[in-house]
Structure formats: C-alpha cells, structure tokens
Design an enzyme around this catalytic site. Structure first.
Site, PDB file in Angstrom:
ATOM      1  N   GLU A 179      83.725 176.027  23.446  1.00 15.24           N
ATOM      2  CA  GLU A 179      83.527 175.817  22.017  1.00 15.24           C
ATOM      3  C   GLU A 179      83.630 177.155  21.280  1.00 15.24           C
ATOM      4  O   GLU A 179      82.716 177.617  20.603  1.00 15.24           O
ATOM      5  CB  GLU A 179      82.205 175.067  21.809  1.00 15.24           C
ATOM      6  CG  GLU A 179      82.280 173.700  22.517  1.00 15.24           C
ATOM      7  CD  GLU A 179      80.985 172.898  22.544  1.00 15.24           C
ATOM      8  OE1 GLU A 179      80.032 173.272  21.838  1.00 15.24           O
ATOM      9  OE2 GLU A 179      80.932 171.892  23.279  1.00 15.24           O
ATOM     10  N   HIS A 305      78.018 174.048  17.804  1.00 15.74           N
ATOM     11  CA  HIS A 305      78.886 173.433  18.823  1.00 15.74           C
ATOM     12  C   HIS A 305      80.190 173.028  18.159  1.00 15.74           C
ATOM     13  O   HIS A 305      80.326 173.075  16.941  1.00 15.74           O
ATOM     14  CB  HIS A 305      78.215 172.189  19.428  1.00 15.74           C
ATOM     15  CG  HIS A 305      77.062 172.503  20.318  1.00 15.74           C
ATOM     16  ND1 HIS A 305      77.118 172.380  21.687  1.00 15.74           N
ATOM     17  CD2 HIS A 305      75.828 172.964  20.028  1.00 15.74           C
ATOM     18  CE1 HIS A 305      75.959 172.747  22.208  1.00 15.74           C
ATOM     19  NE2 HIS A 305      75.154 173.100  21.221  1.00 15.74           N
ATOM     20  N   GLU A 378      78.029 170.362  14.823  1.00 13.55           N
ATOM     21  CA  GLU A 378      79.283 170.172  15.542  1.00 13.55           C
ATOM     22  C   GLU A 378      80.394 170.493  14.552  1.00 13.55           C
ATOM     23  O   GLU A 378      80.596 169.767  13.577  1.00 13.55           O
ATOM     24  CB  GLU A 378      79.425 168.734  16.034  1.00 13.55           C
ATOM     25  CG  GLU A 378      78.381 168.313  17.059  1.00 13.55           C
ATOM     26  CD  GLU A 378      78.758 168.695  18.494  1.00 13.55           C
ATOM     27  OE1 GLU A 378      79.845 169.296  18.701  1.00 13.55           O
ATOM     28  OE2 GLU A 378      77.970 168.381  19.392  1.00 13.55           O
TER      29      GLU A 378
HETATM   30  O1  0X9 Z   1      76.284 166.931  24.102  1.00 12.49           O
HETATM   31  C1  0X9 Z   1      75.970 167.994  23.572  1.00 12.49           C
HETATM   32  O2  0X9 Z   1      75.328 168.879  24.131  1.00 12.49           O
HETATM   33  C2  0X9 Z   1      76.393 168.243  22.124  1.00 12.49           C
HETATM   34  N1  0X9 Z   1      77.737 167.805  21.912  1.00 12.49           N
HETATM   35  S1  0X9 Z   1      78.966 168.653  22.595  1.00 12.49           S
HETATM   36  O3  0X9 Z   1      80.184 167.881  22.423  1.00 12.49           O
HETATM   37  N2  0X9 Z   1      79.173 170.015  21.814  1.00 12.49           N
HETATM   38  O4  0X9 Z   1      78.645 168.913  23.950  1.00 12.49           O
HETATM   39  C3  0X9 Z   1      75.498 167.434  21.217  1.00 12.49           C
HETATM   40  C4  0X9 Z   1      74.074 167.765  21.344  1.00 12.49           C
HETATM   41  C5  0X9 Z   1      73.270 167.049  20.355  1.00 12.49           C
HETATM   42  N3  0X9 Z   1      72.031 166.632  20.892  1.00 12.49           N
HETATM   43  C6  0X9 Z   1      70.902 167.274  20.597  1.00 12.49           C
HETATM   44  N4  0X9 Z   1      70.934 168.321  19.844  1.00 12.49           N
HETATM   45  N5  0X9 Z   1      69.778 166.790  21.057  1.00 12.49           N
HETATM   46 ZN    ZN Z   2      78.696 171.749  22.711  1.00 11.14          ZN
END
Ligand code: 0X9
Ligand code: ZN
Ligand code: CA
Ligand code: CA
Ligand code: CA
Length: 420
Positions: A179, A305, A378
């Site tokens: 990312e 992210h 994101e």
């Molecule tokens: O799955 C993840 O870790 C994040 N999305 S990613 O596509 N960048 O991997 C989202 C995380 C969101 N969840 C929380 N913050 N609890």
């Molecule tokens: Zn991520």
C-alpha cells in the site's frame, strides 16, 4: 462492461508480473517451493452483506476490495473451492505468483513509478525535513522491524525537542507492504506541516498547539520486498517467517471473531500471539509510552491503507455499534467526525465491520486501550484498477485530497475546529 475490461487489464498485468518473476534466474534459483503456491485472482459474487463478506474474508483469502456486488480476492484453487462450497459464485481472473525466497530491494520503484519513495528515500526525506526545520521537528524511531530497519517517527511541533503539554496526534502508514501510496500520504503530511509553517497561519496554529507524530513505514521490510527486483509482488504482510498481517496482530480481541487466520500461509495470518510482530509491538509500546501521569497524550490517529476510498472507524471485531469500551455517545462521535472527514475527500464513511470483520486491528486496540480517536483511511482508488499500484502521477492529487480531513482530525484532537 467497462468495469470488467479494467479488471481484466489489471489481471493481465499480474500475469505479466508472474511471467517476469518466473523468468528471473535469481528467483528461479531460490529454494523453499513449499512456501509458495500458485494463486489466482478471483472475483467472488454474492457478497451483498457484511456477514457474507466476512464469510469470504474468513476463509483466509486475500481480499483486495469488496462491495455489495462482488469481492476481488487472491486465493489458491483450494480456497476457491472452499468459497464455492460456501455458496459463492467464483470466477477466475487470471493466475498470479510471487517470487520465492529473499531478494534484494530495488534501488527504486519499478520503471515509471520512481516518484514513489523507497524506504531509503523516505528516510532521507525525513532527515532532510529534520535538517531544514530544526526546532520544529525531531526525528527518532519507535523501534526496529523484523529485519532490523528503523521504524522512523518524525515529531512536528513548536519546540519539538521538548515534550510540551499539547494534545498529540498520530499518523501511521504502510502497515500493509503493497500500500505504497500511504507512505506518500505520510510524507505529504510531513512536508505540509513543515514547509507550510512559515507561510500558512492555519498550519502554524495546528503545529503550535499540538504535537504531530508521523510514522511513514510501519512495515518497511514488506514494502522493500514488494518492490525487490524492480517488480511489484503484491505482498501484504511483514517478512517474519511466511509473514504476519500486522493489522491482525494488535492486542485487543486478537483472533477473537473470525476476522483473521491462524494459518501462516494466509494473507490475514494473525501471528502466533498478539504483538508477535516486532513492528506492531514497537508501535504499541511506543503508544503505551505516550501515557504520561496516567493520561494518554495521543488524542487522535489515522492509519492509512489502500484501497477503496473509505473512512472507517472501530470496532472492527463486531458488527455491533456499541460494545465494551464504546458507548453510544462515543460511537456517535466516531461516526460524526468520520462522516465529516469523508465529506471533504469524497470517501465512503462506515464502521469498519460494515466492510468485513477484522480482529486484532490497530483501531480497535487504539480506542479500547487508550481512547484514541482512531480511524482507518482506505485511499485511492475506489476499485481494483489500478488497485494497489496507481501510477506515481496520482501521488500529488491523492495525498492533497486528504488535507482537509487531516485538519479536521487535528482539530478534533485540539477539541476545536481548526484549519477549516
Ligand atoms: O483488512 C484490513 O486490514 C484493511 N483493509 S486492507 O485492504 N488495506 O487490508 C481494513 C481494516 C479496517 N478494519 C479495522 N480498522 N478494524
Ligand atoms: Zn491495508
Ligand atoms: Ca523513488
Ligand atoms: Ca510544541
Ligand atoms: Ca506532549
């Protein structure tokens, strides 16, 4: 139809990567084939609710993006079969393979994307900012990664060498290796709050009344691996063994709820214990250390992210809006500020479990353990093309896009609107 074409275009780029990797002698010579399995990019249909998306993520596949129509995942054929047995319609979008064994990081990003910053380039930028703005900045590290890289943190404040009694704000980037746009986001925050100080009254006010901490690379081993050999490898995790997903390794409700995997081969492997990853352990210990005289100094946090253009708030481990440590009033505060921030960057605001359940994520730990107003952004793009690898031409536009949201978060830490 148009969307389908874009996705196929993205997938054939993966196929090219795979072919390139296989042709490289350095990689062909590497051992440990058991660590490697051929995977494919799949589109999974029938994901019209958070529960259904959690079911998909719960199989341990690598979810690249997901919405009410479908999820794009990287999975083995066995995992695809599992998804089908769970009732999902699964269509292949092409094969995908990563190199095996360790490889040296590239001198820079793949051709055409040199505008992105490698770990060395990022460190050099931080050192330059510290030199150019002595007094306004202090460069240190919160610890070291598994492979021994410094986890740099740049503090930005008036009298940065002194721990003043000012609300503190934290920005973290690059928990996930591929990312890379997030590292650029952290560098943009650094540049804006330092270079803008002398000429922008609003920036000066924010910097003078807070202590801003920026960690551009939470997972430097992973991001260096991801660009090694001058090609992208779609790598997500850290580089400890087969890799731990840092954002499933935090110590609140770790592994509780089907939002992570216990299998080391999974892209969402939570590790053998909470904070088993040196990177999450270092960042969390450092945050613990910001609790001074019983008061946590850090008031607000964004973990950046990619991708999907979302503003997410805790909890991720439960679908419930309220839960231990989260009252209805607190949930409303998260949602109000989240929606307000999303109004400035045109992201979609939601509780993170509205996407799918994640356990052991950073936001849940930050909020439950420290009452830090902790969000996940994101970033660009919204969909799977260009996915994790947007061309470097978008860096300026897509980082500047978050300026007002960042200011709103800083304002929330101060307890008053700032910079709007
Ligand atoms: O799955 C993840 O870790 C994040 N999305 S990613 O596509 N960048 O991997 C989202 C995380 C969101 N969840 C929380 N913050 N609890
Ligand atoms: Zn991520
Ligand atoms: Ca570069
Ligand atoms: Ca200060
Ligand atoms: Ca302080």
């Amino acid at each position: 139809m148009r969307k389908r074409r874009c996705l196929l275009a993205a997938v054939s780029a993966f196929a090219l990567l795979a072919a390139g990797a296989a042709a490289s002698p350095a990689i062909a010579a590497a051992p440990a084939p058991e660590a490697q399995s051929v995977q494919e990019v799949y589109e999974v249909f029938g994901t019209g609710s958070p529960q259904l998306r959690t079911k998909v993520a719960g199989t341990g596949v690598d979810v690249l993006t997901a919405d009410d129509k479908s999820a794009t995942v990287i999975a083995t054929s066995a995992e695809a079969a599992t998804l089908r047995s769970l009732g999902f319609t699964v269509e292949s979008r092409g094969s995908f393979q990563r190199p095996v064994g360790p490889s040296a990081a590239a001198a820079d990003f793949p051709a055409g994307d040199e505008g992105y910053h490698t770990y060395a380039e990022t460190t050099a930028e931080l050192q330059q900012a510290a030199r150019d703005h002595a007094g306004l900045t202090a460069l240190s590290s919160v610890g070291t990664s598994y492979e021994g890289r410094a986890l740099n943190v740049l503090k930005i404040s008036d009298n940065a060498g002194t721990d003043e009694n000012e609300p503190e704000v934290l920005f973290t980037c690059n928990q996930h290796a591929r990312e890379h746009l997030t590292t650029e986001m952290c560098l943009h925050i650094v540049q804006r709050f330092t270079d803008g100080y002398a000429t922008n009254a609003s920036i000066k006010n924010m910097v003078d009344s807070t202590e801003i901490y920026v960690v551009p690379n939470v997972n430097p081993d992973g991001s260096e691996y991801d660009i090694s050999g001058g090609r992208y490898h779609m790598w997500r995790k850290n580089r400890q063994g087969q890799g731990t997903d840092p954002n499933r390794n935090w110590g609140y409700q770790w592994g509780c709820c089907g939002g992570s995997s216990g299998s080391p081969t999974s892209e969402t492997y939570r590790g053998p214990s909470a904070f088993s990853a040196p990177e999450t352990r270092a960042v969390s210990n450092w945050v613990n250390g910001r609790k001074i005289g019983g008061v946590q100094q850090i008031k607000a946090h964004i973990d950046f992210h990619t991708y999907s253009e979302l503003v997410l708030w805790p909890y991720g481990y439960t679908y419930n809006d309220t839960a231990p440590g989260m009252t209805a009033a607190e949930q409303k505060r998260f949602a109000d500020l989240g929606r307000q921030m999303a109004g400035t960057n045109n992201y979609t605001p939601q509780q993170s479990s509205d996407l799918y359940i994640t356990d052991g994520s950073v936001n849940d730990w930050m909020w439950f353990n420290h009452k830090i107003l902790s969000y996940t952004f994101e970033m660009y793009p919204r969909g799977s093309n260009p996915g994790f690898y947007p061309p470097d031409e978008v860096i300026g536009r897509e980082t500047t896009r978050n300026d007002r949201a960042v200011d709103l978060l800083v304002g929330a830490a101060i307890g008053a609107p700032v910079g709007v």
